[in-house]
Design an enzyme around this catalytic site. Structure first.
Site, short mmCIF file in Angstrom:
data_model
loop_
_atom_site.label_atom_id
_atom_site.label_comp_id
_atom_site.label_asym_id
_atom_site.label_seq_id
_atom_site.Cartn_x
_atom_site.Cartn_y
_atom_site.Cartn_z
CG ASP A 52 -1.97 -1.10 1.06
OD1 ASP A 52 -1.67 -2.26 1.40
OD2 ASP A 52 -3.08 -0.81 0.56
C1 LIG Z 1 -2.52 -4.45 -5.12
S1 LIG Z 1 -3.50 -4.11 -3.74
C2 LIG Z 1 -2.36 -3.59 -2.58
C3 LIG Z 1 -2.83 -3.82 -1.15
O1 LIG Z 1 -4.14 -3.28 -0.86
C4 LIG Z 1 -4.81 -4.18 0.05
O2 LIG Z 1 -5.39 -3.53 1.15
P1 LIG Z 1 -7.00 -3.32 1.21
O3 LIG Z 1 -7.65 -4.62 0.79
O4 LIG Z 1 -7.26 -2.96 2.67
O5 LIG Z 1 -7.29 -2.18 0.28
C5 LIG Z 1 -3.72 -5.09 0.53
O6 LIG Z 1 -2.95 -4.49 1.55
C6 LIG Z 1 -2.95 -5.26 -0.75
O7 LIG Z 1 -1.73 -5.89 -0.57
#
Ligand SMILES: CSC[C@H]1O[C@H](OP(=O)(O)O)[C@H](O)[C@@H]1O
Length: 406
Positions: free
Chosen positions: A274
């Site tokens: 992220d």
């Molecule tokens: C390619 S997605 C990157 C990242 O986003 C996800 O978090 P969330 O589902 O809370 O938006 C997750 O940390 C992924 O690794």
């Protein structure tokens, strides 16, 4: 079954945007329209759409369709969001709202910084610039995902060849980093797709001249369920079944036991990001840090996969990253679809729509801690895979990522 997280009908002047409501997956496929920045904010904050790249794309598209409304006289006469004599000021206030939806993933803030430079008092010129930016962010993300997939797959297979490792192997992954988190194909799951494409190709080729170039092949993926939002069990499992990639879902707490008993040697973990800061420290889904410790213990390669849009050029080390805490009830309750235990099928209403359900799993007044992310120190990361290549630590034991921030 759809893996298209975002549908952007890019007819200039008449664009439309809808998102797949990921809170309803894997049992229900329902798309929701995005017609304004408020729609984008709500979809991102509620995690109807999630995933660092997808969050940025939906945020950008929500700005585009809102600007499109300002080109319609009927809307302009009735709207109260904007004072058209100070469009830049108003737009920037709306961008501040969008930015506040989720603080950890840097893709959205990187994109919003770039959008601010496109906004002027001229609505039409602003719209044309936003339209071009929106098309580019989607097309570039999609192309970058395939490039990252190839970069990561080739790197691991070459590493295994260098170790004279031959035969089948498995990989681990956490959360969801596939088509449902991006414009398509994915980041870490994109590498896994590219790895399996080679394995599938190897199985399907008959002539010796087309024999696989590498001595090893990935034969199984072990996605972690990824409590408490369950991106792994609800989303990554859904994607892997869709692509017919052999996989076995595991609980977050069974990684070590799996690695120590698996008949298929586990040779790598691929995770998303992220926010990657300048020294390589990486914010990613809660549980990633723990996974990196387990990989270090067992000598399993640990790779972070992310496009350069996920790199934060303004932050030196991971301790400076703001980690989002989600609402306590997202931990106390499991959100899902009501299942009829008699036939293991979703319970539907009179319109055949599966019923959503919340199941309590803690005392309602139990204090909980629900961080959405954690920070994996760069020392635990064997390689960072982006569309620009695979970056490993230099002899000084540090990452040198300057090219990622250009
Ligand atoms: C390619 S997605 C990157 C990242 O986003 C996800 O978090 P969330 O589902 O809370 O938006 C997750 O940390 C992924 O690794």
């Amino acid at each position: 079954m759809s893996l298209e997280a975002i549908v952007f009908d890019r007819v200039a002047g008449k664009c439309s945007v809808k998102i797949l409501d990921q809170l309803l997956l894997p049992y229900q496929t329902q798309y929701l329209p995005i017609n304004s920045i408020c729609d984008g904010y709500r979809a991102i904050k509620s995690m109807q759409v999630r995933g660092a790249p997808a969050i940025a794309i939906v945020g950008v598209l929500s700005v585009l369709v809102e600007c499109q409304l300002l080109l319609q006289e009927s809307f302009v006469k009735t709207q109260t969001f904007y004072d058209l004599t100070q469009l830049e000021k108003n737009f920037n206030e709306r961008l501040d709202l969008l930015l506040s939806s989720r603080p950890t993933a840097v893709n959205l803030s990187n994109a919003i910084t770039e959008l601010r430079a496109l906004i002027s008092e001229d609505v039409k010129a602003t719209y044309d610039s936003l339209f071009e930016y929106a098309c580019n962010i989607i097309d570039n993300d999609y192309a970058d995902n395939f490039t990252m997939g190839e970069n990561g797959a080739k790197h691991l297979l070459e590493q295994l060849d260098e170790q004279n490792f031959e035969g089948d192997f498995g990989v681990l992954t956490i959360c969801n980093t596939g088509s449902l988190a991006t414009s398509g194909y994915g980041t870490a799951l994109g590498v896994i797709r590219s790895l399996y494409a080679r394995t599938r190709q190897g199985k399907e080729v008959s002539e010796p001249k087309k024999a696989k170039k590498y001595g090893s092949q990935m034969v199984r993926v072990f996605p972690l369920e990824t409590r408490p939002y369950n991106q792994g069990s609800r989303l990554t499992a859904y994607e892997l079944l869709h692509d017919e990639i052999p996989s076995t879902l595991i609980t977050d707490s069974s990684i070590s036991y799996l690695v120590s008993t698996s008949k298929i040697p586990i040779k790598a973990a691929f995770v998303g990001a992220d926010r990657i800061v300048k020294n390589g420290d990486t914010a990613n889904k809660i549980g990633t840090y723990q996974l990196s410790i387990i990989c270090k213990h067992f000598g399993i390669k640990f790779y972070v996969v992310a496009p350069t849009t996920t790199f934060d050029a303004n932050t030196e080390t991971g301790d400076k990253i703001i980690v989002e805490e989600r609402p306590p009830n997202e931990f106390r309750f499991v959100q899902g679809t009501l299942i009829d235990s008699a036939n293991a099928a979703p319970v539907v209403n009179e319109y055949k729509i599966p019923l959503k359900a919340s199941v309590g799993i803690t005392p309602l007044d139990m204090p909980v801690w629900n961080p959405s992310f954690d920070i994996t120190p760069y020392q635990h990361i064997d390689g960072i895979i982006s569309e620009k290549g695979v970056f490993t630590k230099a002899e000084d034991g540090k990452f040198h990522l300057e090219t990622q921030f250009q």
